[in-house]
Design an enzyme around this catalytic site. Structure first.
Site, PDB file in Angstrom:
ATOM      1  N   ASP A   3      -7.741  16.083  -6.640  1.00 20.14           N
ATOM      2  CA  ASP A   3      -7.761  15.959  -4.979  1.00 20.14           C
ATOM      3  C   ASP A   3      -6.263  15.490  -4.551  1.00 20.14           C
ATOM      4  OD1 ASP A   3      -7.926  13.083  -5.835  1.00 20.14           O
ATOM      5  OD2 ASP A   3      -9.921  13.247  -5.293  1.00 20.14           O
ATOM      6  N   HIS A  30      -5.193  22.404  -6.475  1.00 21.95           N
ATOM      7  CA  HIS A  30      -6.277  21.837  -5.829  1.00 21.95           C
ATOM      8  C   HIS A  30      -7.714  21.824  -6.809  1.00 21.95           C
ATOM      9  CE1 HIS A  30      -7.031  18.845  -2.886  1.00 21.95           C
ATOM     10  NE2 HIS A  30      -6.443  19.553  -1.958  1.00 21.95           N
TER      11      HIS A  30
END
Length: 430
Positions: free
Chosen positions: A405, A401
């Site tokens: 995104d 992450h």
């Protein structure tokens, strides 16, 4: 007069400094050929056979099975008999272990046992030049009358000491039946101990230890997330069937999945990356890799390994299939080199071959993403507005992450699913 040469563990390459002795391939007193493998060792990258550059009589072995040997430490000494009128070759040059495999004089090479006179002569010559590492040297044992390598293998697998047996063959030759009797005798059940035994403890070594360290680091260091989607793979299977009608090498499903991954990474290059850390261990930069070095999970006798297809973006689907097949065969035979197990930038995990639908895998550190593909099975599916039986699979996508995104990860996964459902989309990427 024989001259004893010392063969040391060569430079392993890939920053490796040592290896664990897995299995000796020769005995003391055995005649070996030049470049014949003498020992199988396990590094932090792979299991390889180490060939000796000398031909002659093995006078000593260094290191027991399970023992760690460092680069430059002796492995064996060999009594070399120079031909008349020729100079004895210089000590062996340093050469890396990377790429060592089974040479022409390998496991299948004929091995000859010297008679008692020859063994005694070679053993007598050894002390004058043998290294002063007495505790690690395996002394030349008395000649055990065994000819068949199958008998030796059977004894080794069942921990039978051949020196303790009396052979029933000609001149006391130890036969297979002698070893089987020893195995049966050892297998006689004994009374259970009064106190329960403690649980077995299996040490983490070599490749298994490296995998454990990488997975632990990945779990603690990378904030990973996973998303899923079901996809109709019916058309992809139909396209593959059409391809395989041609008089050419068959195209595997894994090769088609690899082609889809390469196309998806061309569209979403931020996923073909890794994160660089600063001196304090904090994320400092995202490194984008110009080439796709595609790793794929493969099962071997020593566990799960991840061979790497270099520059996958430059290969055709047929070439991808050939390289995947070659690396898979090498994984099963245990002959992968360290270079073939490092440097990946993205991993494809086809866990559907194990009969499972989904998974949330741990990323292969330091990579930023991994695509998982479950089994393809017939399911009821709405196709073109009607309920039909279609070949459906579940895709899972795990990503770091820190590099993107959910929108980027979802876009990547949706593109992969669309390529499965409408393989013609791949033509736009060719």
């Amino acid at each position: 007069m024989p001259i004893v040469r010392e063969f040391t563990l060569p430079d392993l390459g890939e920053g490796l400094t040592g290896a664990e002795v897995v299995r000796w391939l020769v005995e003391v007193g055995e005649v070996i050929a030049v470049d014949q493998p003498v020992v199988e060792v396990e590094t932090a990258k792979a299991v390889v056979e180490v060939p000796c550059p000398y031909g002659g009589v093995v006078t000593a072995r260094f290191g027991e099975e399970g023992e760690e040997r460092l680069v430059g430490q002796p492995l064996v000494t060999v009594a070399v008999s120079p031909e008349p009128g020729t100079d004895v070759p210089d000590p062996q040059p340093e050469r890396p272990l990377v790429g060592y495999g089974v040479a022409e004089g390998g496991k299948g090479a004929r091995r000859r046992r010297l008679g008692a006179t020859a063994v005694a002569a070679s053993a007598a010559a050894a002390p004058a030049v043998a290294p002063a590492v007495a505790p690690a040297v395996v002394a030349a044992p008395a000649v055990v009358p065994v000819i068949s390598p199958l008998v030796r293998k059977l004894a080794r697998e069942h921990a039978v000491d051949l020196g303790s047996l009396t052979g029933s063959g000609p001149d006391g030759l130890i036969m297979r039946a002698d070893v089987n009797r020893a195995i049966e005798t050892a297998a006689v059940p004994v009374a259970a101990p009064a106190v329960p035994s403690s649980p077995d403890s299996v040490p983490l070594r070599g490749l298994r230890r490296t995998v454990a360290e990488k997975l632990t680091r990945s779990h603690h260091e990378i904030p990973a997330a996973t998303c899923w989607v079901d996809a109709d793979a019916t058309e992809l299977l139909a396209i593959r069937a059409q391809m395989n009608q041609a008089d050419a090498p068959k195209v595997s499903l894994l090769a088609l999945l690899a082609r889809i991954c390469v196309a998806a990474l061309a569209r979403y290059p931020e996923l073909n990356t890794s994160v660089d850390l600063d001196a304090n261990g904090a994320p400092a930069a995202i490194r984008r890799h110009p080439a796709v070095h595609l790793g794929f999970a493969a099962q071997s006798d020593r566990g799960l390994v991840v061979p790497v297809v270099r520059d996958a973006q430059q290969l055709t689907t047929e070439q991808l299939g050939a390289e995947l097949g070659r690396l898979t065969a090498a994984a099963r035979s245990g002959s992968l080199t360290p270079a073939e197990l490092t440097g990946g930038t993205f991993t494809l995990n086809n866990y559907g071959v194990f009969g499972v639908d989904g998974s949330t895998p741990i990323l292969n550190h330091p990579e930023a993403a991994m695509l998982g593909v479950g089994r393809i099975i017939a399911k009821p599916w709405v196709h073109e507005g009607r309920l039909a039986v279609r070949q459906v699979t579940q895709l899972s996508f795990t990503f770091d992450h820190r590099v993107c995104d959910g929108g980027t990860a979802g876009g990547f996964l949706r593109f992969v699913a669309d390529c499965l459902e409408r393989p013609g989309m791949l033509l736009r990427q060719v």
